[in-house]
Motif scaffolding. Structure first.
Motif, PDB file in Angstrom:
ATOM      1  N   ARG A 146      -5.043   8.546   1.898  1.00  9.36           N
ATOM      2  CA  ARG A 146      -6.299   7.042   2.131  1.00  9.36           C
ATOM      3  C   ARG A 146      -5.194   5.969   0.989  1.00  9.36           C
ATOM      4  N   VAL A 147      -5.089   4.849   0.907  1.00  9.97           N
ATOM      5  CA  VAL A 147      -3.995   3.686   0.433  1.00  9.97           C
ATOM      6  C   VAL A 147      -4.096   3.639  -0.308  1.00  9.97           C
ATOM      7  N   THR A 175       1.014  -1.434   0.157  1.00 10.22           N
ATOM      8  CA  THR A 175       0.148  -0.200  -0.217  1.00 10.22           C
ATOM      9  C   THR A 175       0.838   1.276  -0.203  1.00 10.22           C
ATOM     10  N   GLU A 176       0.689   2.053  -0.643  1.00  5.74           N
ATOM     11  CA  GLU A 176       1.317   3.435  -0.819  1.00  5.74           C
ATOM     12  C   GLU A 176       0.116   5.053  -0.190  1.00  5.74           C
ATOM     13  N   CYS A 177       0.535   5.468   0.426  1.00  6.62           N
ATOM     14  CA  CYS A 177      -0.172   6.503   0.867  1.00  6.62           C
ATOM     15  C   CYS A 177      -0.384   7.645  -0.028  1.00  6.62           C
ATOM     16  N   THR A 203      -7.849   3.691   5.174  1.00  3.85           N
ATOM     17  CA  THR A 203      -7.029   5.373   5.882  1.00  3.85           C
ATOM     18  C   THR A 203      -5.672   4.073   5.773  1.00  3.85           C
ATOM     19  N   CYS A 204      -5.376   5.159   5.888  1.00  4.90           N
ATOM     20  CA  CYS A 204      -3.811   5.478   5.971  1.00  4.90           C
ATOM     21  C   CYS A 204      -2.980   4.387   7.661  1.00  4.90           C
ATOM     22  N   ARG A 205      -1.920   3.868   7.572  1.00  8.25           N
ATOM     23  CA  ARG A 205      -1.718   3.163   9.208  1.00  8.25           C
ATOM     24  C   ARG A 205      -0.817   4.062   9.819  1.00  8.25           C
ATOM     25  N   ARG A 206      -0.446   5.191   9.070  1.00 10.34           N
ATOM     26  CA  ARG A 206       0.955   6.072  10.159  1.00 10.34           C
ATOM     27  C   ARG A 206       0.032   7.350  11.018  1.00 10.34           C
ATOM     28  N   CYS A 219      -1.956  10.932  10.232  1.00 11.02           N
ATOM     29  CA  CYS A 219      -2.564  10.857   8.777  1.00 11.02           C
ATOM     30  C   CYS A 219      -3.162  10.831   8.370  1.00 11.02           C
TER      31      CYS A 219
END
Length: 91
Positions: free
Chosen positions: A74-75, A33-35, A65-68, A71
């Protein structure tokens, strides 16, 4: 996939070859995945996804949703099939 040049496959061809999480695992393809906002990249845990959602779960066309922490981004899921000319967005 009957063509001889995998680098000429379209995203739709790859989608057909690896429609479900189970098929992607069987093909041994890397998914990450990439945000879209913070650009965080994380390798997707396909075995966990298959365990929680089932092997017939489809990642194509999905975003989450991003896991950071903190943040709001969306990924996008990306797949790296063997022989592909590059990574393929699973949008």
């Amino acid at each position: 996939m009957g063509r001889r040049n995998p680098d000429r496959y379209t995203a739709e061809d790859w989608k057909t070859a690896g429609r479900t999480v189970g098929a992607i695992i069987a093909n041994r393809w890397l998914v990450y995945t990439e945000c879209d906002l913070c650009e965080l990249r994380i390798r997707a845990d396909l075995k966990r996804i298959a365990r929680e959602r089932g092997a017939n779960f489809v990642l194509w066309g999905r975003a989450t949703t991003c896991r950071r922490m903190g943040c709001p981004g969306r990924v996008t899921f990306w797949v790296r099939p063997h022989g592909a000319g590059g990574d393929v967005a699973m949008t």
